[in-house]
Design an enzyme around this catalytic site. Structure first.
Site, PDB file in Angstrom:
ATOM      1  N   ARG A 167     -14.201 -46.905  -4.995  1.00  0.00           N
ATOM      2  CA  ARG A 167     -14.960 -46.310  -6.097  1.00  0.00           C
ATOM      3  C   ARG A 167     -16.280 -47.016  -6.348  1.00  0.00           C
ATOM      4  O   ARG A 167     -17.018 -46.644  -7.255  1.00  0.00           O
ATOM      5  CB  ARG A 167     -14.121 -46.339  -7.371  1.00  0.00           C
ATOM      6  CG  ARG A 167     -12.814 -45.575  -7.246  1.00  0.00           C
ATOM      7  CD  ARG A 167     -12.084 -45.549  -8.567  1.00  0.00           C
ATOM      8  NE  ARG A 167     -10.846 -44.772  -8.470  1.00  0.00           N
ATOM      9  CZ  ARG A 167     -10.365 -44.041  -9.455  1.00  0.00           C
ATOM     10  NH1 ARG A 167     -10.995 -43.983 -10.597  1.00  0.00           N
ATOM     11  NH2 ARG A 167      -9.244 -43.372  -9.308  1.00  0.00           N
ATOM     12  N   VAL A 213      12.772 -16.704   5.702  1.00  0.00           N
ATOM     13  CA  VAL A 213      12.557 -17.928   4.927  1.00  0.00           C
ATOM     14  C   VAL A 213      11.165 -17.898   4.290  1.00  0.00           C
ATOM     15  O   VAL A 213      10.923 -18.524   3.249  1.00  0.00           O
ATOM     16  CB  VAL A 213      12.723 -19.170   5.834  1.00  0.00           C
ATOM     17  CG1 VAL A 213      11.594 -19.269   6.862  1.00  0.00           C
ATOM     18  CG2 VAL A 213      12.764 -20.437   5.007  1.00  0.00           C
ATOM     19  N   ASP A 255       0.817  -1.211   0.000  1.00  0.00           N
ATOM     20  CA  ASP A 255       0.000   0.000   0.000  1.00  0.00           C
ATOM     21  C   ASP A 255       0.853   1.264   0.000  1.00  0.00           C
ATOM     22  O   ASP A 255       0.475   2.283  -0.576  1.00  0.00           O
ATOM     23  CB  ASP A 255      -0.981   0.002   1.174  1.00  0.00           C
ATOM     24  CG  ASP A 255      -0.281  -0.029   2.525  1.00  0.00           C
ATOM     25  OD1 ASP A 255       0.858  -0.535   2.587  1.00  0.00           O
ATOM     26  OD2 ASP A 255      -0.870   0.441   3.514  1.00  0.00           O
ATOM     27  N   ASP A 287       2.055 -10.741   3.452  1.00  0.00           N
ATOM     28  CA  ASP A 287       1.186 -10.623   4.624  1.00  0.00           C
ATOM     29  C   ASP A 287      -0.307 -10.684   4.295  1.00  0.00           C
ATOM     30  O   ASP A 287      -1.127 -10.851   5.193  1.00  0.00           O
ATOM     31  CB  ASP A 287       1.459  -9.307   5.360  1.00  0.00           C
ATOM     32  CG  ASP A 287       2.858  -9.250   5.958  1.00  0.00           C
ATOM     33  OD1 ASP A 287       3.439 -10.332   6.170  1.00  0.00           O
ATOM     34  OD2 ASP A 287       3.365  -8.147   6.196  1.00  0.00           O
ATOM     35  N   ARG A 318      14.372 -29.501 -27.249  1.00  0.00           N
ATOM     36  CA  ARG A 318      13.614 -30.674 -26.800  1.00  0.00           C
ATOM     37  C   ARG A 318      12.210 -30.239 -26.387  1.00  0.00           C
ATOM     38  O   ARG A 318      12.036 -29.215 -25.729  1.00  0.00           O
ATOM     39  CB  ARG A 318      14.328 -31.360 -25.644  1.00  0.00           C
ATOM     40  CG  ARG A 318      13.604 -32.597 -25.121  1.00  0.00           C
ATOM     41  CD  ARG A 318      14.525 -33.459 -24.290  1.00  0.00           C
ATOM     42  NE  ARG A 318      15.483 -34.155 -25.134  1.00  0.00           N
ATOM     43  CZ  ARG A 318      16.495 -34.889 -24.672  1.00  0.00           C
ATOM     44  NH1 ARG A 318      16.682 -34.989 -23.353  1.00  0.00           N
ATOM     45  NH2 ARG A 318      17.312 -35.511 -25.492  1.00  0.00           N
ATOM     46  N   GLN A 356      -0.080 -37.631  -8.767  1.00  0.00           N
ATOM     47  CA  GLN A 356      -0.904 -36.437  -8.630  1.00  0.00           C
ATOM     48  C   GLN A 356      -1.927 -36.550  -7.498  1.00  0.00           C
ATOM     49  O   GLN A 356      -2.476 -35.546  -7.045  1.00  0.00           O
ATOM     50  CB  GLN A 356      -1.633 -36.154  -9.948  1.00  0.00           C
ATOM     51  CG  GLN A 356      -0.696 -35.882 -11.107  1.00  0.00           C
ATOM     52  CD  GLN A 356      -1.382 -36.037 -12.454  1.00  0.00           C
ATOM     53  OE1 GLN A 356      -2.059 -35.126 -12.924  1.00  0.00           O
ATOM     54  NE2 GLN A 356      -1.219 -37.172 -13.087  1.00  0.00           N
ATOM     55  N   ARG A 400       9.766 -15.462   2.806  1.00  0.00           N
ATOM     56  CA  ARG A 400       9.734 -14.651   1.577  1.00  0.00           C
ATOM     57  C   ARG A 400      10.297 -15.390   0.369  1.00  0.00           C
ATOM     58  O   ARG A 400       9.990 -15.050  -0.764  1.00  0.00           O
ATOM     59  CB  ARG A 400      10.551 -13.372   1.768  1.00  0.00           C
ATOM     60  CG  ARG A 400       9.976 -12.405   2.749  1.00  0.00           C
ATOM     61  CD  ARG A 400      10.694 -11.060   2.619  1.00  0.00           C
ATOM     62  NE  ARG A 400      10.182 -10.123   3.587  1.00  0.00           N
ATOM     63  CZ  ARG A 400       9.032  -9.478   3.467  1.00  0.00           C
ATOM     64  NH1 ARG A 400       8.270  -9.688   2.410  1.00  0.00           N
ATOM     65  NH2 ARG A 400       8.631  -8.642   4.388  1.00  0.00           N
ATOM     66  N   ARG A 453     -18.823 -36.672 -16.848  1.00  0.00           N
ATOM     67  CA  ARG A 453     -18.531 -36.357 -15.449  1.00  0.00           C
ATOM     68  C   ARG A 453     -17.885 -34.982 -15.287  1.00  0.00           C
ATOM     69  O   ARG A 453     -16.857 -34.821 -14.613  1.00  0.00           O
ATOM     70  CB  ARG A 453     -17.635 -37.440 -14.842  1.00  0.00           C
ATOM     71  CG  ARG A 453     -18.328 -38.772 -14.664  1.00  0.00           C
ATOM     72  CD  ARG A 453     -17.368 -39.840 -14.190  1.00  0.00           C
ATOM     73  NE  ARG A 453     -16.431 -40.224 -15.233  1.00  0.00           N
ATOM     74  CZ  ARG A 453     -15.330 -40.926 -15.014  1.00  0.00           C
ATOM     75  NH1 ARG A 453     -15.015 -41.292 -13.795  1.00  0.00           N
ATOM     76  NH2 ARG A 453     -14.541 -41.263 -16.013  1.00  0.00           N
TER      77      ARG A 453
END
Length: 776
Positions: free
Chosen positions: A459, A288, A108, A155, A559, A656, A290, A728
């Site tokens: 499931r 740490v 700010d 913050d 690549r 994942q 930051r 789905r």
């Protein structure tokens, strides 16, 4: 002409993770729209000093910036800019380069300085003409200065945005430390006090407390009541008596008592060790918080804000008030800058005057929700008078990070209400087989930070077991059901499962109980909610993997990597990971692609190999296309890229679904679990008739979802029309509007962006009118 600047914040917080993402997006979108873009190095000091501190930016100059913390263009505190002579030099430097648009990333203080610079621009030009430093013609070409702000602060102390750039990454650093400390605390039965940043704002401390299940939190906005020392000791003792081997206390660095006297780590440590005799340690995390690699959320937030900032500058007129780009729910919006700055200052005033409730309210709805959830779960002693209500919790579908946080929160919120909480193991199979048992406060201790599903999940559908399920609901006297899961339940998914239970009410009266669904799936594909528990953790896992792959590609040169993500038919993970990792393309089911599109992508990569950025990253959602499979794409790119680049293929798979939950998933799961119990408690009162529970109305079976900025309950029946049951996925997906950003940042041409979203933040009390966007 456009200058991108990252000035020093007036308070000592000159950088935050993912400022680079905002810089990258601003540069690339600016160049894309035809603007000439400049870097201003070393903040406002660079603006004052000029020379080599203000340099043209190129497309390639912002490559490989997404994964870097801090800010690559530098940041510095600048006392010169506070003086008029300093702003005069800065104005002269901008005029000489023809720069009339300034994008400021900071707090700010920085943004207030930018607004002052803009307000006195005409006066500065007049003084420069008088001094002979610029000509009248130069002044005419630079007759007004447009500024737009983006808030970079760990913050999260700026009123007007749900999240500031860098906050989520800081939470990642904090939680990594908390997880490490709790393991040693558990071993030695210690009490740990952790001080996190937040001199005037307790957001980091509050969310950390929720995310790790802390026993106590000190924040400046809401100091503890008088005689807090005694209350703190009682709570710590009560936790130990319940079987806990450790205590965790989180403190914001600005912690204070009701008389605004600072509360320090050493003060609390001495209290606990001397009065209770507990082995106590304190840790001040410091800077740490930051540093480190930005989180996926912060990268996407920075990118979205950078795009919106350029749009705001290009659409600005001399009459347009200075604006700040903010996040409202899932929308990037523009708000009047000085209105937001004023409300931010009002929080400090409220704290100074002892109006602590006002301070919390001024922080906004998200902060209030976090505080209210913490207060509820901080109660250790359930009421002596029980409610005679039994609430059962079941996990269904594939496991995901954050499920355990939701279970823990629901269990403890239920016990606080006087209910008996029942755990159903192994999904609906367990419900049919009677794998049901009471679950206690102590049993869910430490669950917040654990991945997977401690209750077990399968499931399988209720299907042929529906009768046995109804019998066990009666046998165990279950009055309501919390179902935590996603669409990965065989073919039908969670929507059809619960709808089948609701339909079966006609035949089985035992199923006439209130039910609530908490979306938990890495795919983020549950209708009725913008986000699902587990998706953020999966996204960060993919992003981290992509970073490593890009690093490999950068070393070998020429690549291209083809990466397949999870998600079924939902392209959320592929799209958002594409944004957070800087992918060249992301193929998804919702946006059909054909051979011509694939040809364009190959040509794009061939052209890219002619630049200094000699690598490529392509993401593909697992069910993006039945014929254009990941293997097909690999073969196509390999063949067409012969002599220019080679290819590698990675299918990320079940990694994942694993890992420890991110701060977002822990916090989200915690709030969802508590909210579901409170809703069921009210619903059970409504459904109590003639001495028993009977719920058969549509609104007695709901999905608890996050829509924009609120947690809301929606009847499952009302969501049927917005659900594509075959694939789905919801028929409406908010994140699809972000895909043009992915394409523009990858340098594709002729892409349309819609920036017409408008929203107001309820805690920005004084409004001068919303700032609307448009299309480009």
């Amino acid at each position: 002409r456009l200058a991108v600047e990252c000035p020093a914040v007036v308070e000592p917080s000159g950088d935050s993770a993912s400022m680079n993402a905002a810089v990258r997006a601003t540069v690339r979108v600016g160049i894309y729209t035809g603007a000439k873009v400049y870097f201003v190095h070393e903040g406002y000091q660079g603006l004052v000093d000029g020379g080599d501190n203000i340099k043209p930016a190129t497309w390639e100059s912002v490559s490989m910036m997404l994964q870097l913390g801090g800010t690559v263009i530098g940041s510095a505190r600048c006392m010169d800019f506070k003086e008029k002579w300093g702003r005069l030099k800065a104005a002269c430097n901008l005029v000489k380069l023809g720069i009339t648009n300034l994008c400021v990333i900071g707090g700010d203080g920085s943004l207030t300085g930018a607004n002052q610079f803009r307000t006195e621009w005409s006066e500065l030009l007049a003084d420069l003409i008088k001094q002979g430093k610029i000509t009248a013609e130069e002044a005419k070409r630079s007759s007004h200065l447009n500024i737009v702000g983006m808030v970079g602060s760990i913050d999260n102390d700026f009123c007007g945005t749900d999240m500031t750039i860098g906050t989520d990454s800081a939470l990642h650093r904090i939680i990594e430390v908390v997880d490490a400390i709790t393991t040693t605390a558990q071993s030695h039965q210690r009490t740990f006090i952790l001080e996190v940043m937040g001199r005037h704002c307790g957001y980091l401390a509050l969310v950390t407390a929720l995310a790790c299940g802390a026993d106590w939190v000190f924040i400046p906005e809401m100091p503890p009541e008088d005689n807090w020392e005694e209350h703190l000791c009682k709570r710590l003792i009560a936790q130990r008596e319940r079987g806990s081997r450790l205590n965790v206390i989180i403190m914001a660095e600005g912690a204070q008592d009701r008389k605004q006297k600072p509360i320090t780590c050493d003060q609390v440590k001495n209290l606990v060790s001397k009065k209770l005799g507990f082995d106590t340690r304190s840790t001040i995390l410091g800077h740490v918080q930051r540093g480190g690699t930005p989180s996926a959320f912060d990268r996407i937030l920075g990118s979205r804000m950078g795009v919106e900032a350029v749009m705001a500058l290009l659409e600005a007129t001399p009459e347009t008030p200075a604006c700040v780009v903010s996040l409202s729910g899932n929308m990037a919006i523009r708000l009047p800058l000085m209105e937001c700055v004023q409300v931010t200052k009002d929080v400090t005033v409220a704290m100074a005057e002892g109006r602590f409730e006002d301070a919390v309210n001024l922080r906004g709805k998200s902060f209030q929700n976090n505080w209210n959830t913490y207060k509820m779960l901080a109660h250790v002693n359930p009421p002596e008078v029980k409610s005679n209500i039994n609430i059962a919790i079941v996990n269904v579908g594939a496991p995901c990070a954050g499920m355990n946080a939701a279970v823990r929160s629901a269990v403890r919120a239920g016990l606080i209400q006087g209910h008996q909480m029942l755990a159903i193991h192994d999904g609906f199979d367990g419900l049919a087989n009677g794998q049901i048992e009471p679950i206690t406060w102590a049993q869910v201790g430490g669950w917040t930070g654990k991945g997977g599903s401690n209750l077990g999940t399968k499931r399988n559908l209720p299907g042929k077991n529906i009768e046995q399920i109804s019998l066990n609901i009666a046998k165990f006297n279950i009055h309501s059901l919390i179902i935590i899961g996603g669409f990965e339940v065989r073919i039908e998914g969670i929507m059809n499962i619960v709808l089948s239970l609701v339909t079966a009410r006609e035949k089985y009266e035992e199923l006439c109980i209130p039910m609530v669904v908490i979306p938990a799936t890495v795919s983020n594909n549950v209708p009725g909610s913008d986000f699902s528990i587990g998706a953020d953790t999966a996204l960060n896992t993919i992003t981290t993997t992509c970073d490593r792959i890009k690093q490999s590609a950068a070393g070998t040169k020429r690549r291209v990597f083809i990466i397949e993500t999870m998600g079924g038919y939902c392209g959320y993970l592929a799209t958002m990971a594409g944004l957070s990792s800087g992918a060249d393309a992301a193929y998804i089911y919702e946006e059909p692609f054909h051979i011509h599109d694939l040809e364009l992508n190959v040509v794009h990569l061939i052209e890219k190999m002619k630049t200094s950025v000699k690598r490529g990253l392509i993401l593909r959602n697992s069910n993006a296309n039945d014929n254009y499979t990941t293997q097909f794409l690999y073969n196509l790119y390999s063949e067409e890229g012969k002599g220019t680049f080679d290819c590698r293929m990675n299918i990320l798979g079940h990694m994942q679904q694993g890992g420890t939950p991110t701060p977002f998933d822990r916090n989200f799961g915690t709030k969802m679990g508590a909210k579901s119990v409170m809703w069921l408690t009210d619903k059970l009162k409504e459904c109590y008739r003639h001495g028993r529970i009977f719920a058969n109305t549509p609104d007695s079976a709901c999905v608890l979802g996050m829509k924009r900025r609120s947690l809301i309950f929606q009847p499952l029946a009302s969501l049927k029309e917005d659900t594509d049951f075959e694939h789905r996925i919801p028929k409406t997906e908010w994140w699809l509007k972000l895909r043009p950003i992915l394409k523009i940042l990858a340098r594709y041409e002729a892409v349309e962006i819609d920036t017409s979203e408008v929203a107001a933040m309820e805690h920005i009390i004084k409004k001068t009118g919303e700032i609307k966007g448009g299309k480009i």
